[in-house]
Design an enzyme around this catalytic site. Structure first.
Site, PDB file in Angstrom:
ATOM      1  CB  CYS A   1      -0.912  -0.053   1.230  1.00 48.46           C
ATOM      2  SG  CYS A   1      -1.697   1.493   1.678  1.00 48.46           S
TER       3      CYS A   1
ATOM      4  CB  CYS B   1       0.497   1.534   4.150  1.00 47.28           C
ATOM      5  SG  CYS B   1      -1.226   0.999   4.122  1.00 47.28           S
TER       6      CYS B   1
END
Length: 132
Positions: free
Chosen positions: A47, A50
């Site tokens: 991600c 993230c």
């Protein structure tokens, strides 16, 4: 057991969550086990948002080292824990106050917003005046 140093973000498994935060397999009513508020970052390794959030949380873990515990949980490895909190988008931050129910905020937010949530929701500091 993981070593716990005040300024580090601690990687958390489902079993460690049950031991340190809340044992959802035995308890029905929320009762936080910690002595300081905490944040659990549900992330994935692939991600992009993230990856951008990670250094922000590292910095905040040092800034709030005596006041808030910072945890990270790999949502793909810790599927049971992710399912308990219905994590389906990443990143998702679970904010857990010392008393009261936790709240989940999904998505990447600027550091200033995360600080505001920590101060107002976790540490119960009054909101700052917003004078123009």
């Amino acid at each position: 057991m993981l070593p716990v140093t005040a300024e580090d973000v601690i990687y958390l498994t489902s079993e460690q969550f049950k031991a340190r935060v809340f044992d959802y397999s035995k308890e029905k009513d929320w009762k936080y086990k910690g002595d300081k508020p905490c944040i659990v970052d549900f992330y994935t390794t692939w991600c992009g948002p993230c990856k951008r959030l990670s250094p922000i949380l590292e910095e905040l873990s040092q800034q709030y080292c005596d006041k808030v515990i910072f945890y990270r949980a790999d949502a793909e490895r810790e599927r049971e824990l992710s399912a308990v909190f219905q994590i389906s988008s990443y990143p998702s931050l679970l904010y857990i106050p010392k008393e009261g129910k936790p709240t989940i905020i999904k998505g990447l937010y600027p550091k200033e917003i995360i600080i505001q949530i920590i101060d107002e929701f976790l540490l119960k500091k009054p909101a700052k005046d917003k004078k123009k």
